[in-house]
Scaffold this motif. Sequence first.
Motif, short mmCIF file in Angstrom:
data_model
loop_
_atom_site.label_atom_id
_atom_site.label_comp_id
_atom_site.label_asym_id
_atom_site.label_seq_id
_atom_site.Cartn_x
_atom_site.Cartn_y
_atom_site.Cartn_z
N ARG A 287 8.58 10.67 -4.01
CA ARG A 287 7.90 9.62 -4.76
C ARG A 287 8.88 8.64 -5.40
N ILE A 288 10.06 9.10 -5.77
CA ILE A 288 11.02 8.22 -6.46
C ILE A 288 11.52 7.11 -5.53
N PRO A 289 12.15 7.42 -4.38
CA PRO A 289 12.59 6.32 -3.53
C PRO A 289 11.43 5.54 -2.92
N LEU A 290 10.30 6.21 -2.68
CA LEU A 290 9.16 5.51 -2.11
C LEU A 290 8.65 4.44 -3.06
N PHE A 291 8.48 4.77 -4.33
CA PHE A 291 7.99 3.79 -5.31
C PHE A 291 9.00 2.66 -5.47
N GLU A 292 10.29 3.01 -5.52
CA GLU A 292 11.32 1.98 -5.67
C GLU A 292 11.28 0.99 -4.52
N GLN A 293 11.10 1.47 -3.29
CA GLN A 293 11.12 0.59 -2.14
C GLN A 293 9.80 -0.15 -1.94
N ALA A 294 8.68 0.50 -2.28
CA ALA A 294 7.37 -0.12 -2.06
C ALA A 294 7.14 -1.32 -2.97
N CYS A 295 7.80 -1.35 -4.14
CA CYS A 295 7.62 -2.46 -5.08
C CYS A 295 8.86 -3.33 -5.19
N ASP A 296 9.73 -3.26 -4.19
CA ASP A 296 10.99 -4.01 -4.23
C ASP A 296 10.77 -5.43 -3.72
N VAL A 297 10.96 -6.41 -4.58
CA VAL A 297 10.78 -7.81 -4.18
C VAL A 297 12.06 -8.40 -3.60
N ARG A 298 13.14 -7.62 -3.55
CA ARG A 298 14.44 -8.15 -3.13
C ARG A 298 14.62 -8.01 -1.62
N THR A 299 15.19 -9.01 -1.01
CA THR A 299 15.67 -8.89 0.35
C THR A 299 17.00 -8.13 0.34
N PRO A 300 17.48 -7.66 1.50
CA PRO A 300 18.78 -7.00 1.51
C PRO A 300 19.90 -7.85 0.92
N GLU A 301 19.84 -9.16 1.14
CA GLU A 301 20.88 -10.03 0.62
C GLU A 301 20.89 -10.03 -0.91
N ILE B 88 0.80 -1.22 0.00
CA ILE B 88 0.00 0.00 0.00
C ILE B 88 0.84 1.29 0.00
N PRO B 89 2.09 1.33 0.51
CA PRO B 89 2.85 2.58 0.37
C PRO B 89 3.01 3.03 -1.08
N GLU B 90 2.97 2.09 -2.03
CA GLU B 90 3.07 2.48 -3.44
C GLU B 90 1.91 3.37 -3.85
N ALA B 91 0.75 3.21 -3.19
CA ALA B 91 -0.42 4.03 -3.52
C ALA B 91 -0.24 5.48 -3.11
N ALA B 92 0.77 5.76 -2.28
CA ALA B 92 1.05 7.15 -1.92
C ALA B 92 1.66 7.93 -3.08
N CYS B 93 2.13 7.23 -4.11
CA CYS B 93 2.81 7.86 -5.25
C CYS B 93 1.80 8.13 -6.35
N THR B 94 1.57 9.39 -6.67
CA THR B 94 0.67 9.71 -7.77
C THR B 94 1.43 10.53 -8.81
N SER B 95 1.30 10.10 -10.06
CA SER B 95 2.16 10.64 -11.11
C SER B 95 1.35 11.09 -12.32
N MET B 96 2.02 11.82 -13.21
CA MET B 96 1.52 12.10 -14.54
C MET B 96 2.38 11.31 -15.51
N GLN B 97 1.77 10.44 -16.28
CA GLN B 97 2.51 9.58 -17.20
C GLN B 97 2.27 10.07 -18.63
N LEU B 98 3.36 10.32 -19.34
CA LEU B 98 3.31 10.87 -20.69
C LEU B 98 3.63 9.76 -21.69
N HIS B 99 2.83 9.67 -22.74
CA HIS B 99 3.04 8.67 -23.78
C HIS B 99 3.38 9.36 -25.10
#
Length: 502
Positions: free
Chosen positions: A245-259, A192-203
């Motif tokens: 929003r940049i580090p928050l999105f990166e961390q909220a969707c990170d499937v990696r453990t520290p190792e 759910i922290p990823e939902a804190a990130c709201t963006s404008m996406q340009l195509h």
Amino acid sequence: MGQDVDRTRFSRRDSQRYRGKVHRCLDALAAMLREHPFAQDEPMTGIELELNLVDRQLEPALSGADVLAAIGSAGFQSELGRWNIELNLPPRLLPGDEWRHLEHQLLDELAAAGAKARDCASQIVMIGVLPTLGRGHLVPGSLSDGDRYRVLNEQILNTRGEPIRIDITGAQPSGRPDVAPERLTADFDSIIPEAACTSMQLHLQVSPEAFAGYWNAAQCLAGVQLAVGANSPFLLDAQLWAETRIPLFEQACDVRTPELRNQGVRPRVWFGERWINSILDLFAENSRYFPSLVPVAEEVDPLAELEAGRVPVLDELRLHNGTIWRWNRPVYDVVDEAPHVRVENRVLPAGPSVVDMVANALLFYGLLRVFVEAERPLWSTMSFEAAEQNFITAARHGLDEPLYWPGTGWIHPDELILRKLLPLAHEGLARWGVSSAVRDRYLSVIERRCALRRTGSSWQLDAVAALEARGADRPAALRGMLQRYVEASTANEPVQAWPLPT
């Protein structure tokens, strides 16, 4: 991940079969790039805008489903959090006065949606991270209903094997070496922290032959975009990065453990690691580096479809691509039986105002055109590592730290834009056929923003500082700032003209 899914449980064989289908899709795409015609229309642009809903106290309003039902438009869709909705505008061309019409369309759509939101005791806010979010809002129960959100949440958590850790140390306050940066550390049992990130996406739809140049140029520009467009300095009462929003999105969707991070396993929210020669390079990397999150394999064989003279949809490739969140993402799609490819720019936050967002978009599109058509491509004179470092520096510091630029060296982004990039953006938009009135209106917004060094992020920081100087604690100052933000944003004034609390 925008595609719906009809399954919530997967076996090991599902993942194995899905991987095989992704590779079949890659083979089909490679054959199409060699032999099949793609859409040859004028390059089309599009916008997706993620929005927040707040209640009368400016707290997140978990009313997304009710607001969408009240709006009743296919242009508005659900998003990950129950306080989020998304607006998708139809594709349009760049030339003439199209983007002045787009500004009016955005204002009309948001006004109509805002009226429906008020009927649900909510209002719409365009901002990168909602500053009144509390930890009590970031719970699994705040996820929107729907299988795709539930599956994505479960698969990321299962792959990670432990809670989502958010750990962000803020930037050193500008001109205040005596003040320690603030830090936020928290664990969450959902994405759910990823939902804190709201963006404008340009195509931007381009030909397959031109795609690599446009993607490389977009990577070069990412730091500049963030520096001048930052709008997310606060999260859970903490003052962090200019574009948190940049580090928050990166961390909220990170499937990696520290190792796994220590081993160099690549993150699913990714800047990338090299310049490319073809769109196929990015899709090949996606299949090579990232295991499936949602292994839904269809019965249709894309190579058989191609051999039968039909255009394959490439379901598995598109689904897989939707679970890898590059800041500039490749898109393959089929419309009216004609395939096309797009660059999806995911760098910018929502807000502050509609006129600000249109200005940000046109700066991007104008510079892209010039850099792609330059005799010596920009990415041939800039290392990929320099482009990535610019991106991180701008996200952390906004306009306050210099970026590296070929032929110039280290230069503050506001100076870079005023001295070098604005004339190029004018030229690029002219090549697209954008009218001089439109160029002057929106690029003058960027010019004044840089001249006054006032972004959405810096306005938020100064407004909160002013309210705290008057005796407000941080939560009260954030609420007071947001109230003024909403009023100015709704008035559609560029952020550099917004007044500060006195």
